[in-house]
Write an enzyme that holds these catalytic residues in place. Structure first.
Site, PDB file in Angstrom:
ATOM      1  N   GLY A  48       0.761  -1.247   0.000  1.00 46.94           N
ATOM      2  CA  GLY A  48       0.000   0.000   0.000  1.00 46.94           C
ATOM      3  C   GLY A  48       0.790   1.295   0.000  1.00 46.94           C
ATOM      4  O   GLY A  48       0.332   2.306  -0.532  1.00 46.94           O
ATOM      5  N   GLU A 102       4.281   4.078   5.785  1.00 45.75           N
ATOM      6  CA  GLU A 102       3.039   3.310   5.700  1.00 45.75           C
ATOM      7  C   GLU A 102       1.980   4.083   4.928  1.00 45.75           C
ATOM      8  O   GLU A 102       2.023   5.315   4.856  1.00 45.75           O
ATOM      9  CB  GLU A 102       2.508   3.036   7.117  1.00 45.75           C
ATOM     10  CG  GLU A 102       2.777   1.641   7.634  1.00 45.75           C
ATOM     11  CD  GLU A 102       1.948   0.563   6.918  1.00 45.75           C
ATOM     12  OE1 GLU A 102       1.433   0.782   5.806  1.00 45.75           O
ATOM     13  OE2 GLU A 102       1.837  -0.527   7.504  1.00 45.75           O
ATOM     14  N   ASP A 103       1.020   3.359   4.372  1.00 43.62           N
ATOM     15  CA  ASP A 103      -0.106   4.028   3.728  1.00 43.62           C
ATOM     16  C   ASP A 103      -1.102   4.524   4.770  1.00 43.62           C
ATOM     17  O   ASP A 103      -1.607   5.631   4.690  1.00 43.62           O
ATOM     18  CB  ASP A 103      -0.794   3.107   2.700  1.00 43.62           C
ATOM     19  CG  ASP A 103      -1.132   1.725   3.259  1.00 43.62           C
ATOM     20  OD1 ASP A 103      -0.793   1.432   4.424  1.00 43.62           O
ATOM     21  OD2 ASP A 103      -1.727   0.929   2.520  1.00 43.62           O
ATOM     22  N   ASP A 106      -4.286   2.127  11.100  1.00 41.80           N
ATOM     23  CA  ASP A 106      -5.686   1.916  11.448  1.00 41.80           C
ATOM     24  C   ASP A 106      -5.747   1.464  12.909  1.00 41.80           C
ATOM     25  O   ASP A 106      -5.718   2.289  13.813  1.00 41.80           O
ATOM     26  CB  ASP A 106      -6.250   0.878  10.456  1.00 41.80           C
ATOM     27  CG  ASP A 106      -7.730   0.595  10.619  1.00 41.80           C
ATOM     28  OD1 ASP A 106      -8.470   1.511  11.016  1.00 41.80           O
ATOM     29  OD2 ASP A 106      -8.167  -0.537  10.347  1.00 41.80           O
ATOM     30  N   LYS A 134      -6.020   6.838  11.326  1.00 40.10           N
ATOM     31  CA  LYS A 134      -7.384   6.804  11.892  1.00 40.10           C
ATOM     32  C   LYS A 134      -7.261   6.718  13.415  1.00 40.10           C
ATOM     33  O   LYS A 134      -7.278   5.620  13.968  1.00 40.10           O
ATOM     34  CB  LYS A 134      -8.141   5.576  11.395  1.00 40.10           C
ATOM     35  CG  LYS A 134      -8.456   5.533   9.906  1.00 40.10           C
ATOM     36  CD  LYS A 134      -9.230   4.238   9.602  1.00 40.10           C
ATOM     37  CE  LYS A 134      -9.490   4.050   8.135  1.00 40.10           C
ATOM     38  NZ  LYS A 134     -10.007   2.702   7.821  1.00 40.10           N
ATOM     39  N   PHE A 155     -13.713   3.339   5.741  1.00 38.47           N
ATOM     40  CA  PHE A 155     -12.855   2.655   4.793  1.00 38.47           C
ATOM     41  C   PHE A 155     -12.534   3.548   3.598  1.00 38.47           C
ATOM     42  O   PHE A 155     -13.413   4.187   3.023  1.00 38.47           O
ATOM     43  CB  PHE A 155     -13.515   1.358   4.319  1.00 38.47           C
ATOM     44  CG  PHE A 155     -12.564   0.445   3.617  1.00 38.47           C
ATOM     45  CD1 PHE A 155     -11.644  -0.308   4.339  1.00 38.47           C
ATOM     46  CD2 PHE A 155     -12.566   0.334   2.231  1.00 38.47           C
ATOM     47  CE1 PHE A 155     -10.749  -1.147   3.699  1.00 38.47           C
ATOM     48  CE2 PHE A 155     -11.678  -0.500   1.583  1.00 38.47           C
ATOM     49  CZ  PHE A 155     -10.770  -1.235   2.313  1.00 38.47           C
ATOM     50  N   ARG A 168      -5.713   0.462  -6.031  1.00 37.08           N
ATOM     51  CA  ARG A 168      -4.459   1.096  -5.608  1.00 37.08           C
ATOM     52  C   ARG A 168      -4.017   2.177  -6.592  1.00 37.08           C
ATOM     53  O   ARG A 168      -3.295   3.094  -6.226  1.00 37.08           O
ATOM     54  CB  ARG A 168      -3.330   0.052  -5.523  1.00 37.08           C
ATOM     55  CG  ARG A 168      -3.525  -0.989  -4.441  1.00 37.08           C
ATOM     56  CD  ARG A 168      -2.214  -1.719  -4.188  1.00 37.08           C
ATOM     57  NE  ARG A 168      -2.386  -2.994  -3.512  1.00 37.08           N
ATOM     58  CZ  ARG A 168      -2.472  -3.134  -2.191  1.00 37.08           C
ATOM     59  NH1 ARG A 168      -2.431  -2.080  -1.416  1.00 37.08           N
ATOM     60  NH2 ARG A 168      -2.616  -4.329  -1.656  1.00 37.08           N
TER      61      ARG A 168
HETATM   62  P1  IMP Z   1      -3.656  -1.862  11.115  1.00 40.84           P
HETATM   63  O1  IMP Z   1      -2.729  -2.984  11.423  1.00 40.84           O
HETATM   64  O2  IMP Z   1      -5.061  -2.133  11.634  1.00 40.84           O
HETATM   65  O3  IMP Z   1      -3.160  -0.503  11.524  1.00 40.84           O
HETATM   66  O4  IMP Z   1      -3.883  -1.865   9.573  1.00 40.84           O
HETATM   67  C1  IMP Z   1      -2.943  -1.449   8.734  1.00 40.84           C
HETATM   68  C2  IMP Z   1      -3.177  -1.984   7.345  1.00 40.84           C
HETATM   69  O5  IMP Z   1      -4.543  -2.281   7.096  1.00 40.84           O
HETATM   70  C3  IMP Z   1      -2.798  -0.920   6.363  1.00 40.84           C
HETATM   71  O6  IMP Z   1      -1.432  -0.981   6.037  1.00 40.84           O
HETATM   72  C4  IMP Z   1      -3.706  -1.210   5.204  1.00 40.84           C
HETATM   73  O7  IMP Z   1      -3.110  -2.161   4.364  1.00 40.84           O
HETATM   74  C5  IMP Z   1      -4.946  -1.801   5.833  1.00 40.84           C
HETATM   75  N1  IMP Z   1      -6.026  -0.798   6.011  1.00 40.84           N
HETATM   76  C6  IMP Z   1      -6.439  -0.202   7.154  1.00 40.84           C
HETATM   77  N2  IMP Z   1      -7.434   0.652   6.935  1.00 40.84           N
HETATM   78  C7  IMP Z   1      -7.674   0.631   5.611  1.00 40.84           C
HETATM   79  C8  IMP Z   1      -8.584   1.345   4.747  1.00 40.84           C
HETATM   80  O8  IMP Z   1      -9.423   2.192   5.147  1.00 40.84           O
HETATM   81  N3  IMP Z   1      -8.500   1.041   3.423  1.00 40.84           N
HETATM   82  C9  IMP Z   1      -7.623   0.136   2.921  1.00 40.84           C
HETATM   83  N4  IMP Z   1      -6.749  -0.532   3.674  1.00 40.84           N
HETATM   84  C10 IMP Z   1      -6.779  -0.294   5.015  1.00 40.84           C
HETATM   85 MG    MG Z   2      -0.346  -1.409   4.264  1.00 42.49          MG
END
Ligand code: IMP
Ligand code: MG
Length: 180
Positions: A48, A102-103, A106, A134, A155, A168
């Site tokens: 991402g 990172e993209d 979350d 977020k 999302f 993407r």
């Molecule tokens: P985390 O481990 O919950 O912080 O999630 C991180 C990963 O989940 C990111 O690197 C994304 O690949 C994916 N992700 C989290 N939120 C979104 C979203 O709103 N859209 C798309 N991918 C997401």
């Molecule tokens: Mg990612």
């Protein structure tokens, strides 16, 4: 700009590419200031983060290096919470200034797991740059150092972010349209 559809879901334009570009420049300037006299190593978290990392890396006009790793913790639209390392890190990061790119942060589980791993390799400093954050979704004790945009717990896709591998390549960030 118009709405787009993936998997039968409708997404509306949310952050336009011009705003992203302007913000990337600001983050790059800040990184350059903070890393004066150092040669930072950017670690792009695939898949991402690749568009953000490419733009950020080029906007930081200083001596710097970039490398790529891959982790995965997401299927569909809900976090599985399981983090798998797919491509490891071959560079020696001991005593380096490292900037993880990172993209999106979350729940923070992905970045938290990654930080724990990288800390063992004894970098001089470990910073996090993320295009999107977020805060309401965060369940881990992590704080991104460079944040493009704080967004609500909805999302999003585009500019590297996917829905099951698609979207993407959208140039802008789109948000899921509720009740569509
Ligand atoms: P985390 O481990 O919950 O912080 O999630 C991180 C990963 O989940 C990111 O690197 C994304 O690949 C994916 N992700 C989290 N939120 C979104 C979203 O709103 N859209 C798309 N991918 C997401
Ligand atoms: Mg990612």
């Amino acid at each position: 700009m118009k709405e787009v559809q993936y998997n039968g879901l409708t997404f509306e334009p949310y952050i336009e590419k011009e705003r992203i570009a302007a913000r990337v420049k600001e983050l790059a300037d800040q990184i350059k200031k903070d890393c004066e006299g150092k040669v930072p190593l950017f670690i792009c978290v695939l898949n991402g983060a690749f568009p953000f990392a490419a733009d950020l890396f080029r906007a930081v006009d200083m001596d710097a290096e970039i490398t790529f790793i891959r982790l995965k913790s997401y299927e569909g639209m809900s976090s599985t919470g399981v983090v798998k390392e797919v491509i490891g890190l071959s560079e020696n990061i001991k005593d380096r200034t490292v900037i993880i790119v990172e993209d999106i942060v979350d729940t923070g589980k992905t970045i938290h797991r990654l930080i724990e791993d990288l800390k063992k390799k004894e970098p001089a400093e470990l910073k996090i740059a993320t295009l999107l954050f977020k805060p309401e979704a965060l369940v881990c004790d992590v704080k991104p150092d460079y944040v493009g945009f704080e967004i609500p717990k909805k999302f999003v896709i585009g500019f590297g972010l996917d829905l099951d591998g698609m979207a993407r390549n959208l140039e802008d960030v789109y948000q899921l349209k509720e009740n569509a």
